[in-house]
Design a protein around this motif. Structure first.
Motif, PDB file in Angstrom:
ATOM      1  N   GLN A  66       6.141  -5.572 -35.041  1.00 44.57           N
ATOM      2  CA  GLN A  66       5.380  -6.318 -34.087  1.00 44.57           C
ATOM      3  C   GLN A  66       6.599  -7.060 -33.260  1.00 44.57           C
ATOM      4  O   GLN A  66       6.465  -7.356 -31.983  1.00 44.57           O
ATOM      5  CB  GLN A  66       4.584  -7.754 -34.666  1.00 44.57           C
ATOM      6  N   GLU A  67       7.751  -7.459 -34.027  1.00 42.47           N
ATOM      7  CA  GLU A  67       8.737  -7.959 -33.070  1.00 42.47           C
ATOM      8  C   GLU A  67       9.289  -6.816 -31.934  1.00 42.47           C
ATOM      9  O   GLU A  67       9.476  -7.166 -30.874  1.00 42.47           O
ATOM     10  CB  GLU A  67       9.899  -8.281 -33.813  1.00 42.47           C
ATOM     11  N   THR A  68       9.198  -5.693 -32.635  1.00 48.72           N
ATOM     12  CA  THR A  68       9.750  -4.573 -31.756  1.00 48.72           C
ATOM     13  C   THR A  68       8.903  -4.387 -30.512  1.00 48.72           C
ATOM     14  O   THR A  68       9.349  -4.264 -29.229  1.00 48.72           O
ATOM     15  CB  THR A  68       9.958  -3.233 -32.550  1.00 48.72           C
ATOM     16  N   TRP A  69       7.572  -4.243 -30.817  1.00 51.50           N
ATOM     17  CA  TRP A  69       6.758  -3.977 -29.756  1.00 51.50           C
ATOM     18  C   TRP A  69       6.424  -5.148 -28.631  1.00 51.50           C
ATOM     19  O   TRP A  69       6.478  -4.848 -27.680  1.00 51.50           O
ATOM     20  CB  TRP A  69       5.249  -3.711 -30.267  1.00 51.50           C
ATOM     21  N   SER A  70       6.598  -6.344 -29.490  1.00 55.81           N
ATOM     22  CA  SER A  70       6.797  -7.636 -28.474  1.00 55.81           C
ATOM     23  C   SER A  70       7.885  -7.566 -27.277  1.00 55.81           C
ATOM     24  O   SER A  70       7.859  -7.798 -26.195  1.00 55.81           O
ATOM     25  CB  SER A  70       6.772  -8.801 -29.224  1.00 55.81           C
ATOM     26  N   GLY A  71       9.256  -7.172 -28.076  1.00 58.27           N
ATOM     27  CA  GLY A  71      10.376  -7.014 -27.032  1.00 58.27           C
ATOM     28  C   GLY A  71      10.039  -5.931 -25.950  1.00 58.27           C
ATOM     29  O   GLY A  71      10.521  -6.152 -24.871  1.00 58.27           O
ATOM     30  N   MET A  72       9.570  -4.746 -26.453  1.00 51.94           N
ATOM     31  CA  MET A  72       9.485  -3.552 -25.424  1.00 51.94           C
ATOM     32  C   MET A  72       8.425  -4.090 -24.592  1.00 51.94           C
ATOM     33  O   MET A  72       8.514  -3.745 -23.039  1.00 51.94           O
ATOM     34  CB  MET A  72       8.868  -2.347 -26.111  1.00 51.94           C
ATOM     35  N   LYS A  73       7.349  -4.715 -24.897  1.00 54.16           N
ATOM     36  CA  LYS A  73       6.504  -5.225 -23.839  1.00 54.16           C
ATOM     37  C   LYS A  73       6.877  -6.271 -22.968  1.00 54.16           C
ATOM     38  O   LYS A  73       6.670  -6.000 -21.646  1.00 54.16           O
ATOM     39  CB  LYS A  73       5.102  -5.843 -24.422  1.00 54.16           C
ATOM     40  N   GLN A  74       7.710  -7.268 -23.343  1.00 55.10           N
ATOM     41  CA  GLN A  74       8.529  -8.191 -22.398  1.00 55.10           C
ATOM     42  C   GLN A  74       9.441  -7.262 -21.638  1.00 55.10           C
ATOM     43  O   GLN A  74       9.418  -7.791 -20.278  1.00 55.10           O
ATOM     44  CB  GLN A  74       9.242  -9.042 -23.496  1.00 55.10           C
ATOM     45  N   ALA A  75      10.317  -6.413 -21.942  1.00 55.78           N
ATOM     46  CA  ALA A  75      11.193  -5.716 -21.206  1.00 55.78           C
ATOM     47  C   ALA A  75      10.377  -4.817 -20.231  1.00 55.78           C
ATOM     48  O   ALA A  75      10.794  -4.612 -19.210  1.00 55.78           O
ATOM     49  CB  ALA A  75      12.220  -4.822 -21.995  1.00 55.78           C
TER      50      ALA A  75
END
Length: 257
Positions: free
Chosen positions: A34-43
């Motif tokens: 979830q943290e990885t996907w959240s970071g990718m969405k933000q990026a």
């Protein structure tokens, strides 16, 4: 004479304890995903906002890669079920690669010229066996120099106004030379003016330096240089956000120095 007790065997976990451990591991993996996907969405959101060419580039290069696979599969007369999945996977891989490059370029463009950006990059983006000491010298205007130790030798990296930063670099080179002896000492100034290195090229310039020291020599030199950082004025770590109260920060640095 009493015999020493041998190594004790670890106690076996009960079924309930094993289930609890497995549940904890699954929850940890789920949180990391979830943290990885959240970071990718933000990026993705930030890059899309600052780089309008990002989506067209991802689509065009992804479709081009898929088309190449399809054409090759058609030429060798392979069944369609063999090359279509490969084409889709390659399109996704190329699209992800293009997105990563554009996101990194956008990030560097935003941080370019921001006080503390070079130190942040050295601490978080530099790959390899490098020993980074942030802000070994600085002033109240947030010009700073950082010391990087690696196989090439010692690299003094400066950031800020060129006239002031070059003076700080010269001072640090003199300090390091007394402890480094014959070790090669390089200097780099990060900036956008002529004669400086853009932030996005700093990693590449460091990697291009020749390897002059062995790992053992680097370890020995690190011990000799460790005492040089004492007594330096503390500086803000990382890029200073746009709109920050610079006068208050400068007053804090003067008070601590």
């Amino acid at each position: 004479m009493a015999k020493s007790a041998g190594p004790t065997k670890p106690a076996k976990l009960s079924r309930a304890e094993k289930k609890e451990v497995r549940g904890t591991l699954r929850a940890s993996k789920r949180a990391r995903r979830q943290e990885t996907w959240s970071g990718m969405k933000q990026a993705f959101a930030i890059t899309r906002k600052n780089d309008r060419r990002m989506i067209p580039y991802v689509v065009v290069f992804g479709l081009a890669a898929a088309a190449v696979v399809c054409v090759l599969g058609w030429l060798v007369k392979s069944p369609i079920w063999m090359y279509i999945p490969i084409a889709v996977l390659l399109a996704l891989l190329v699209g992800l690669l293009i997105f990563t490059r554009r996101a990194q370029k956008s990030m560097y463009a935003q941080a370019e010229g921001t006080p503390g950006a070079a130190g942040w990059l050295l601490q978080n983006q530099l790959r390899g066996d490098w020993r980074v000491t942030l802000t070994v010298g600085g002033n109240a205007q947030f010009d700073a120099v950082h010391r990087v130790l690696g196989r090439p030798g010692v690299v003094i990296v400066g950031e800020g106004a060129p006239n002031r930063a070059r003076s700080l670099i010269a001072q640090e080179k003199k300090r390091v030379a007394r402890a480094a002896g014959d070790t090669p000492i390089y200097d780099m100034l990060v900036g956008t003016e002529e004669g400086t290195i853009p932030l996005g090229r700093l990693n590449r310039e460091l990697v291009k330096l020749p390897r002059n020291l062995s790992r053992a020599q680097v370890d020995t030199l690190e011990k000799r240089l460790s005492a040089l950082g004492a007594g330096r004025p503390p500086m803000p770590q990382g890029p200073i956000p746009t709109g920050a109260k610079v006068r208050n920060l400068q007053r804090t640095v003067r008070r601590r120095s």
